[in-house]
Design a protein around this motif. Structure first.
Motif, mmCIF file in Angstrom:
data_model
loop_
_atom_site.group_PDB
_atom_site.id
_atom_site.type_symbol
_atom_site.label_atom_id
_atom_site.label_comp_id
_atom_site.label_asym_id
_atom_site.label_seq_id
_atom_site.Cartn_x
_atom_site.Cartn_y
_atom_site.Cartn_z
ATOM 1 N N LYS A 122 0.841 -1.226 0.003
ATOM 2 C CA LYS A 122 -0.008 -0.112 -0.102
ATOM 3 C C LYS A 122 0.785 1.196 -0.207
ATOM 4 C CE LYS A 122 -3.789 -2.368 0.241
ATOM 5 N NZ LYS A 122 -4.743 -2.531 -0.732
ATOM 6 N N LEU A 123 1.851 1.479 0.838
ATOM 7 C CA LEU A 123 2.786 2.598 0.857
ATOM 8 C C LEU A 123 3.779 2.301 -0.039
ATOM 9 C CD1 LEU A 123 2.727 3.636 4.687
ATOM 10 C CD2 LEU A 123 1.154 4.233 3.013
ATOM 11 N N GLY A 124 4.559 3.186 -0.356
ATOM 12 C CA GLY A 124 5.915 3.063 -1.088
ATOM 13 C C GLY A 124 5.576 3.653 -2.624
ATOM 14 N N ALA A 125 6.198 2.698 -3.890
ATOM 15 C CA ALA A 125 5.845 3.051 -4.940
ATOM 16 C C ALA A 125 5.537 1.931 -5.572
ATOM 17 C CB ALA A 125 6.996 3.393 -5.419
ATOM 18 N N HIS A 126 4.136 1.893 -6.284
ATOM 19 C CA HIS A 126 3.751 0.823 -6.823
ATOM 20 C C HIS A 126 3.210 1.155 -8.439
ATOM 21 C CE1 HIS A 126 3.618 -1.384 -3.129
ATOM 22 N NE2 HIS A 126 3.203 -0.224 -2.642
ATOM 23 N N GLU A 144 -3.935 4.397 -18.432
ATOM 24 C CA GLU A 144 -2.328 5.098 -18.362
ATOM 25 C C GLU A 144 -1.659 4.093 -17.292
ATOM 26 O OE1 GLU A 144 -0.913 9.379 -19.111
ATOM 27 O OE2 GLU A 144 -2.799 9.270 -17.635
ATOM 28 N N GLN A 145 -0.519 3.834 -17.839
ATOM 29 C CA GLN A 145 0.412 3.449 -16.839
ATOM 30 C C GLN A 145 1.290 4.346 -16.117
ATOM 31 O OE1 GLN A 145 1.089 0.090 -16.778
ATOM 32 N NE2 GLN A 145 -0.328 -0.673 -17.925
ATOM 33 N N GLY A 146 1.522 4.030 -14.727
ATOM 34 C CA GLY A 146 2.360 4.960 -13.962
ATOM 35 C C GLY A 146 2.721 4.381 -12.855
ATOM 36 N N THR A 147 2.753 5.192 -11.560
ATOM 37 C CA THR A 147 3.291 4.620 -10.183
ATOM 38 C C THR A 147 2.578 5.526 -9.316
ATOM 39 O OG1 THR A 147 5.751 4.062 -11.270
ATOM 40 C CG2 THR A 147 5.025 4.224 -8.894
ATOM 41 N N PHE A 148 2.086 4.819 -8.415
ATOM 42 C CA PHE A 148 1.258 5.315 -7.303
ATOM 43 C C PHE A 148 2.339 5.485 -6.047
ATOM 44 C CE2 PHE A 148 -1.131 4.470 -3.212
ATOM 45 C CZ PHE A 148 -1.943 5.710 -3.189
ATOM 46 N N PHE A 149 2.521 6.738 -5.608
ATOM 47 C CA PHE A 149 3.308 6.838 -4.351
ATOM 48 C C PHE A 149 2.435 7.220 -3.244
ATOM 49 C CE2 PHE A 149 5.661 8.073 -8.144
ATOM 50 C CZ PHE A 149 6.934 7.500 -8.076
ATOM 51 N N ALA A 150 2.978 6.655 -1.946
ATOM 52 C CA ALA A 150 2.248 7.057 -0.734
ATOM 53 C C ALA A 150 3.247 6.922 0.280
ATOM 54 C CB ALA A 150 1.205 5.986 -0.610
ATOM 55 N N VAL A 151 3.251 8.156 1.349
ATOM 56 C CA VAL A 151 4.240 8.026 2.166
ATOM 57 C C VAL A 151 3.657 8.725 3.395
ATOM 58 C CG1 VAL A 151 4.940 10.382 1.468
ATOM 59 C CG2 VAL A 151 6.604 9.071 2.808
ATOM 60 N N TRP A 152 3.863 8.186 4.692
ATOM 61 C CA TRP A 152 3.444 8.880 5.962
ATOM 62 C C TRP A 152 4.276 9.932 6.477
ATOM 63 C CZ3 TRP A 152 5.129 6.861 11.289
ATOM 64 C CH2 TRP A 152 4.339 7.542 12.255
ATOM 65 N N VAL A 161 5.761 6.872 -15.176
ATOM 66 C CA VAL A 161 6.770 6.407 -14.175
ATOM 67 C C VAL A 161 6.697 4.920 -14.133
ATOM 68 C CG1 VAL A 161 7.643 6.396 -12.118
ATOM 69 C CG2 VAL A 161 6.570 8.720 -12.948
ATOM 70 N N GLY A 162 7.890 4.250 -14.453
ATOM 71 C CA GLY A 162 7.884 2.870 -14.354
ATOM 72 C C GLY A 162 9.147 2.304 -13.763
ATOM 73 N N ALA A 163 9.378 1.079 -13.828
ATOM 74 C CA ALA A 163 10.446 0.333 -13.076
ATOM 75 C C ALA A 163 11.781 0.907 -13.437
ATOM 76 C CB ALA A 163 10.350 -1.092 -13.470
ATOM 77 N N GLY A 164 12.607 1.194 -12.398
ATOM 78 C CA GLY A 164 14.134 1.647 -12.762
ATOM 79 C C GLY A 164 14.406 3.029 -12.446
ATOM 80 N N GLN A 165 13.030 3.799 -12.515
ATOM 81 C CA GLN A 165 13.020 5.029 -12.169
ATOM 82 C C GLN A 165 13.467 5.534 -10.823
ATOM 83 O OE1 GLN A 165 11.145 8.041 -14.430
ATOM 84 N NE2 GLN A 165 10.091 6.684 -15.727
#
Length: 640
Positions: A33-37, A44-52, A91-95
């Motif tokens: 859930k948290l972090g980068a997924h 649309e492909q991308g990355t979900f970010f979540a931080v406490w 945003v994808g893998a390796g970034q």
């Protein structure tokens, strides 16, 4: 008039239940859930970010995708959860990425690595890395077999190692996870180990910390490859029949600016009061175990390495420093608990919960406590009031045994109690007999260098030390280098001195180590190593001769093994030892055998028991004891 179209809520991986469990301290899979997924949102492909970061007034994600601009990609605060989240297309893998945190606290601003990142840049670089966690595992048979049995009832011989300094590549470089896999599997198979224990593989900025100062709790260190490469290592070892234990460090974390320290301009993961939140020995922060979200973080971290990385147990570092509020502190430097005691009640509950939850989801694992005090019931179930660990290192045995072996044999009769005292408490916990990395660094000398006498006696003493460890009830652990009798202390910047294996005495120690493991795994009498019915003294009082004799027993299998150890360099002929049955007793192991570098003093493969009783037993054996040697004998015919 046209009706206004309902606005779709922003995308999130976090449900209301996730937020509730996280803020309550009960979320066990935060890593999903948290972090980068990497996700797809509206095609649309991308990355979900979540931080406490509950004390931030703004939070942003920056990285390769926006030229590391601190403000072009703001995250939104999710209610009163303290979590900032957002989706970034493309945003994808390796970034690489970091979070830019702007605190409510006096304008404090900081760039932080992601606490839940599953990969990081190779140190000394500090950015987090987006990863695709997918991996096709091939270890189903291993996991199924692990779940069917109780690891406590099985032989457990652990090879402790530091991956960076075990063996180097042709250019002097550390081996990657994938390169390491076949070499390590071949080596452990040759020496008949059942498990390998890796010193911390979690991301850490300073190699000299040996991995014990962690900044990336969910990321295998990128020094040796990607998360998929690490999974390959575990998978490969499992498919070769080898278990994997990881050192885990929930006791403290470093003060590096990109890490958890002062994360959102407040003491978020650590206690604000240094009497509770700063470790005086390691100059590092102590987790605030009473904070619900920190508890979710640590519980999820333990679950991550066991469930997602398929490992077979966690060896929890420095448990004593977690249990005691006054650990390494003088009067006035610590705060008592609510009852006025020195027990860290929040840490106790965390450890209990961690063990309960991880054992429930990962059948057949073995969590191990490195705990150096007399805290009761460390390896007893939480429902009985214990901490819930499967096993505990026997630090007392390690210190007493090594202190004894340092003695010149002529003085050992005055220190006999250091060998016998252990059996007064041997079954109060499920113990691992560990000769660990801590005993071969910082001027303590390597194991063989600790041994007294000339070179022949040093090697004989080392063979005797290992034989004594396998004679005693308990699981076994040896740090790398001990199996080749390395003369120098362990150097984390170097590698093992493999060239020593060109010399016969070192070859002999290696051969002995493998044969002890094979005997342990073959002989049922040596495998009841956590229950009192598996052990009986024959004679523990022969201080003048510095000889111990004991029986190892497996009542269910009807098997027994006599072990007699001579801790002096004097051969002892016609040494009578009582046994409970007659017939032929086969000498199945002799540490003085020529193939180990010994002189070949022994009992010619075995002998007949006499009807002359001794030591309160009906029969006896009149043995020849080799100098600084151990003999193992079992009743019955000669080994085929």
């Amino acid at each position: 008039m046209a009706k206004a179209k309902a606005r779709r809520p922003p995308f999130s991986l976090l449900s209301e239940d996730d937020l509730y469990l996280f803020n309550q301290g009960s979320h066990l899979q935060l890593y999903n859930k948290l972090g980068a997924h990497m996700v797809e949102v509206d095609g649309e492909q991308g990355t979900f970010f979540a931080v406490w970061a509950p004390n931030a007034h703004a939070a942003f994600v920056m990285g390769d995708f926006n030229g590391w601009d601190q403000h072009t990609h703001p995250l939104r605060l999710r209610g009163d959860s303290g979590i900032w989240e957002g989706f970034v297309a493309g945003v994808g893998a390796g970034q690489r990425y970091k979070y830019h945190i702007e605190s409510k606290n006096l304008g404090y601003q900081v760039d932080k690595a992601d606490p839940l990142a599953q990969a990081a840049e190779v140190p000394p670089l500090t950015a987090s890395v987006v990863v695709d966690p997918s991996y096709e595992w091939g270890d189903e048979a291993w996991l199924e077999a692990r779940a069917r049995g109780n690891v406590l009832d099985r032989p457990m011989a652990i090879y402790e190692m530091h991956p960076a300094s075990w063996r180097k590549g042709p250019a002097g470089e550390a081996l990657g996870y994938r390169e390491l896999a076949p070499l390590l599997a071949d080596y452990l198979e040759e020496l008949a180990y059942t498990h390998v224990e890796f010193m911390p593989v979690m991301e850490h900025p300073f190699g000299g910390s040996w991995g014990y100062q962690i900044t990336g709790y969910f990321a295998p260190t990128s020094r040796f490859g990607s998360p998929q490469d690490f999974k390959y290592l575990v998978d490969y070892l499992h498919q070769r029949g080898l278990g994997v234990i990881l050192d885990w460090v929930p006791s403290h974390f470093p003060t590096d600016a990109h890490g958890l320290d002062f994360f959102d301009g407040t003491h978020l993961y650590e206690h604000a009061d240094p009497r509770q939140g700063f470790h005086p020995d390691w100059r590092s922060n102590i987790f605030n175990y009473g904070r619900d979200e920190v508890r979710s973080f640590l519980l999820s971290n333990a679950m991550f390495w066991l469930k997602e990385m398929h490992t077979d147990g966690l060896r929890v570092d420095a448990v004593a420093s977690m249990l005691y509020l006054n650990y390494s502190r003088k009067d006035g430097e610590w705060i008592p608990n609510q009852y006025g005691g020195n027990e860290n009640l929040e840490a106790v509950e965390l450890l209990k919960r961690m063990n309960v939850e991880t054992y429930a989801v990962n059948p057949g694992i073995a969590n191990i406590a490195e705990e150096s005090t007399a805290w009761p019931m460390v390896s007893r179930p939480a429902y009985l009031g214990g901490l819930g660990f499967g096993l505990k290192w026997d630090m007392g045995w390690m210190h007493d045994t090594l202190a004894y072996f340092r003695q010149d044999p002529i003085h050992r009769k005055f220190h006999h109690d250091k060998l016998t005292f252990r059996m007064l408490y041997a079954f109060t916990e499920n113990f691992v007999l560990a000769l660990s990395h801590d005993e071969v660094v910082h001027g303590k000398a390597s194991l063989i260098s600790k041994m007294p006498g000339d070179d022949w006696q040093k090697f004989a003493n080392l063979r005797l030390l290992y034989s004594y460890m396998y004679a005693q009830p308990g699981k076994k652990l040896l740090f790398m280098g001990g199996e080749i009798a390395q003369w120098s202390e362990w150097n984390n910047e170097g590698t093992l001195d493999w060239a020593l294996l060109e010399f016969a005495p070192h070859q002999g120690i290696k051969r002995l180590t493998g044969d002890l493991n094979r005997m342990y795994r073959r002989e049922a009498a040596l495998q009841v190593d956590l229950k009192p019915e598996g052990f009986s003294w024959v004679d523990c009082n022969d201080t003048q001769a510095s000889v111990l004799s004991m029986l190892r027993l497996n009542p269910a299998a009807g098997q027994s093994m006599l072990v007699v150890l001579n801790f002096t360099p004097v051969p002892r002929h016609h040494y009578r030892v009582g046994v409970d049955q007659g017939g032929f007793w086969q000498e199945v192991f002799n540490s003085d055998a020529p193939e180990y570098g010994g002189g070949g003093v022994g009992n010619a493969g075995g002998l007949e028991a006499s009807t002359t009783g001794a030591h309160g037993r009906s029969h006896s054996l009149e043995l020849t004891l080799p100098p600084l040697g151990a003999v193992f004998l079992r009743p019955g015919g000669r080994e085929s």
